[in-house]
Design an enzyme around this catalytic site. Sequence first.
Site, PDB file in Angstrom:
ATOM      1  N   ALA A  16      23.055  23.218  44.908  1.00 39.29           N
ATOM      2  CA  ALA A  16      23.505  24.718  45.875  1.00 39.29           C
ATOM      3  C   ALA A  16      24.979  24.536  46.189  1.00 39.29           C
ATOM      4  CB  ALA A  16      23.481  23.064  47.028  1.00 39.29           C
ATOM      5  N   SER A  18      28.556  27.455  46.616  1.00 40.90           N
ATOM      6  CA  SER A  18      29.250  28.657  47.475  1.00 40.90           C
ATOM      7  C   SER A  18      30.556  28.799  45.835  1.00 40.90           C
ATOM      8  CB  SER A  18      29.832  28.312  48.713  1.00 40.90           C
ATOM      9  OG  SER A  18      31.047  27.491  48.881  1.00 40.90           O
ATOM     10  N   VAL A 162      26.287  20.129  51.442  1.00 39.15           N
ATOM     11  CA  VAL A 162      26.190  21.105  51.219  1.00 39.15           C
ATOM     12  C   VAL A 162      25.840  21.656  49.727  1.00 39.15           C
ATOM     13  CG1 VAL A 162      25.628  23.630  51.754  1.00 39.15           C
ATOM     14  CG2 VAL A 162      25.092  21.425  53.403  1.00 39.15           C
ATOM     15  N   GLU A 163      27.064  21.399  49.385  1.00 37.53           N
ATOM     16  CA  GLU A 163      27.774  21.826  47.970  1.00 37.53           C
ATOM     17  C   GLU A 163      26.769  21.083  46.797  1.00 37.53           C
ATOM     18  OE1 GLU A 163      29.311  24.705  47.055  1.00 37.53           O
ATOM     19  OE2 GLU A 163      29.577  25.422  49.332  1.00 37.53           O
ATOM     20  N   THR A 164      27.669  20.343  47.054  1.00 39.45           N
ATOM     21  CA  THR A 164      26.385  19.425  45.758  1.00 39.45           C
ATOM     22  C   THR A 164      26.635  17.628  46.003  1.00 39.45           C
ATOM     23  OG1 THR A 164      29.324  18.072  45.958  1.00 39.45           O
ATOM     24  CG2 THR A 164      28.751  19.807  44.765  1.00 39.45           C
TER      25      THR A 164
END
Length: 373
Positions: A16, A18, A162-164
């Site tokens: 995931a 962004s 969410v990112e990592t």
Amino acid sequence: MRTLVPLLALIPLLSACSSHDGDTNQSSSQNNSNVTMTSPHSGNLSDGAALTGGDFARNENALRFIDYMVDKHHYDRSQLEYWISHAKRLDSVISLMDRQAPTPSSRPSGPTGAWLRYRKQFITPDNIKNGVAFWQQHATALDRAYQLYGVPPEIIVGIIGVETRWGRVLGKTRLLDALATLSFDYPRRSEYFSRELETFLLMARDEHVDAHELRGSFAGAMGYCQFMPSSYKSFAVDFNHDGHINLWDPEDAIGSVAHYFQANGWTPGDAIAIRGNGQALGLKYGFENRYPVQALTAAGLKPTKSLGTHTEASVLRLDVGTNYEYWYGLSNFYTITRYNKSVHYSMAVWQLGDAVKHAVEESNTSTRVASNY
């Protein structure tokens, strides 16, 4: 050279990310008044331009970039030539970037459950459990970020989750390889990625790290919070006060995310989104479009609770399979979309962070009850 991330070679594939890859017009923090080139891809090659070997040895964009960095930032030429001559051109990165390019698609005529499929990637019992562990381990830093920047812990935890997955999935691509490939051999976005490579190499010089060692996403995003180099330059902070800004350190990442949100208009204590009843017929959905509340009411949408002082909102429509959910998107929801321009992403950040918050509160309550016996 100091090593920020000695174990990054062991980190699994990023799932995931962004990329924060919107174009930026920000200039370098190390501008020189004698600059003769305005872009890493402009200007004539100097007589000294050369690379001894590697995948970019005959690449004129790479040679111009070296001249540009030496001219504008007084970067050591031999250091640049060494790093770029050892950078790899990654076909896999170009392929992955091409998949990100917008393509025409026909919208389904009815709900298909797209939001539910997206949501279940992040909001799971195991993920919430890991989020609780991260929150409890870094509670002091999260509270300090809240006090300093006004951004609540659940939003910071939601972003990093969410990112990592709270540092479990940081990306294994060498950032120098990814950014060099996209700067020198990806014409569609070369100008943008050349600026990111410029900022990345300035970071490596300022932080005294080996640019070859740093790893992240295929698009160049870095650390727990997956900042692009331009976001690092504008928003990253030394939150643990060790004299270095290191996005692979969770404490610096926490402070940097909070600073990012404050700078992008987060309003402390305000709502994010309010569930609506009915639907807004004839209006455009998405965070980009804002309407007066009266117009939303006239279109058939009513909030399930007070909107407070908000006089306008966007209409968010979530596909839950059997029908659609409609939400009033408020200014704080819009701020989350500055991190990633997606309604699904922003809603997942909010709901994941909120789920972790409730789990932390339940854990704290259970601990207090147990301590009374």
